[in-house]
Design a protein around this motif. Structure first.
Motif, short mmCIF file in Angstrom:
data_model
loop_
_atom_site.label_atom_id
_atom_site.label_comp_id
_atom_site.label_asym_id
_atom_site.label_seq_id
_atom_site.Cartn_x
_atom_site.Cartn_y
_atom_site.Cartn_z
N SER A 112 0.81 -1.21 0.00
CA SER A 112 0.00 0.00 0.00
C SER A 112 0.85 1.27 0.00
CB SER A 112 -0.96 0.01 1.19
OG SER A 112 -0.25 -0.13 2.40
N ASP A 113 1.94 1.28 0.74
CA ASP A 113 2.82 2.46 0.76
C ASP A 113 3.44 2.71 -0.61
OD1 ASP A 113 2.32 3.04 3.42
OD2 ASP A 113 4.04 1.90 4.15
N GLY A 138 1.12 4.51 -2.74
CA GLY A 138 0.67 5.82 -2.28
C GLY A 138 -0.51 5.81 -1.33
N PHE A 139 -0.92 4.64 -0.86
CA PHE A 139 -2.02 4.56 0.11
C PHE A 139 -1.41 4.49 1.52
CE2 PHE A 139 -3.75 3.01 -3.84
CZ PHE A 139 -4.96 3.67 -3.90
N GLU A 140 -0.96 5.64 1.99
CA GLU A 140 -0.17 5.70 3.22
C GLU A 140 -1.00 5.83 4.48
OE1 GLU A 140 2.71 8.76 2.57
OE2 GLU A 140 3.69 7.64 0.96
N GLU A 191 -12.15 1.76 -0.81
CA GLU A 191 -11.28 2.14 0.32
C GLU A 191 -11.46 1.22 1.52
OE1 GLU A 191 -12.95 6.04 -1.48
OE2 GLU A 191 -13.72 4.06 -0.93
N ARG A 193 -8.35 2.18 3.83
CA ARG A 193 -7.02 2.52 3.33
C ARG A 193 -7.16 3.62 2.28
NH1 ARG A 193 -1.81 1.21 4.99
NH2 ARG A 193 -2.57 -0.86 5.46
N LYS A 246 -5.07 7.50 0.59
CA LYS A 246 -3.78 8.15 0.38
C LYS A 246 -3.41 9.11 1.50
CE LYS A 246 -3.75 7.53 -4.54
NZ LYS A 246 -2.61 7.45 -5.37
N ASN A 247 -4.42 9.82 2.08
CA ASN A 247 -4.13 10.81 3.11
C ASN A 247 -5.42 11.19 3.84
OD1 ASN A 247 -5.47 12.61 1.31
ND2 ASN A 247 -3.53 13.00 0.26
N ALA A 276 -8.27 12.42 1.65
CA ALA A 276 -8.97 11.32 0.98
C ALA A 276 -9.92 10.62 1.95
CB ALA A 276 -7.98 10.33 0.39
#
Length: 153
Positions: free
Chosen positions: A60-61, A64-66, A95, A113, A115-116, A119
Motif C-alpha cells: 500500500s505504501d 501511495g495509500f499511506e 477504500e 485505506r 492516500k491521506n 482522501a
C-alpha cells in the motif's frame, strides 16, 4: 461439503499461504510429497471451499495509500432497510478493506485505506451522505506492526 483436513493438507495450505505462485512441483517438494497427490488434494480443497480464491498482496505504501484508518461506527437504527443501505454503501467503496459487525457498544468497525487525511474525509462525507450514522470515530494507524492473511495452521 465437509472434508477432513490432515497434516499433509495443512502443509500444502501453509505453503500456498506463504506463496501461492509456487508450482505444483515446488509445493510437493516443500511438503515431502509428489505432484499428483498435491494436485488431487488442492482440487479437493477448492471443491470443498477451503480454498476460496487466489490473489496477490500489494504494498500500500508503494502505491501511495499511506493512511490507514480504523473507523468505529455506532448507529441508532437497526432496521433491515438501514442495514441493507449501509452494507451496500461500504461494499461499493474500494477504500474499505475490511468491515465487521461487532458485539458491544460499537456496531461496526471498518479498515479504510486511503492516500491521506483529505482522501479519508472525502470517503467519510460520501458515506454519511449515503446512510445516516449516529456516531463515527476514526482512528489513524500510526504504524502497522503486523498484517497478515495467513491462518495459524
Amino acid at each position: 461439503m465437509t472434508i477432513r483436513i490432515d497434516t499433509l493438507d495443512r502443509k500444502i495450505l501453509a505453503e500456498l499461504q506463504r506463496d501461492s505462485s509456487q508450482t505444483l512441483d515446488e509445493i510437493a517438494r516443500s511438503v515431502g510429497s509428489s505432484k499428483t497427490p498435491v494436485w488431487s488434494r488442492l482440487r479437493k480443497l477448492r471443491e470443498a471451499g477451503v480454498i476460496s480464491h487466489y490473489t496477490v498482496m500489494l504494498d500500500s505504501d508503494a502505491l501511495g495509500f499511506e493512511a490507514c484508518f480504523f473507523v468505529l461506527i455506532r448507529t441508532s437504527q437497526h432496521e433491515a432497510e438501514w442495514q441493507e443501505r449501509f452494507l451496500t454503501a461500504i461494499r461499493q467503496r474500494p477504500e474499505v478493506q475490511e468491515a465487521h459487525r461487532l458485539a458491544g457498544e460499537v456496531d461496526y468497525i471498518l479498515k479504510v485505506r486511503v492516500k491521506n487525511a483529505r482522501a479519508y474525509d472525502k470517503f467519510y462525507q460520501a458515506l454519511i451522505s449515503d446512510v445516516r450514522i449516529y456516531n463515527v470515530t476514526a482512528l489513524l494507524s500510526m504504524e502497522e506492526i503486523k498484517s497478515t492473511t495467513m491462518l495459524p495452521l
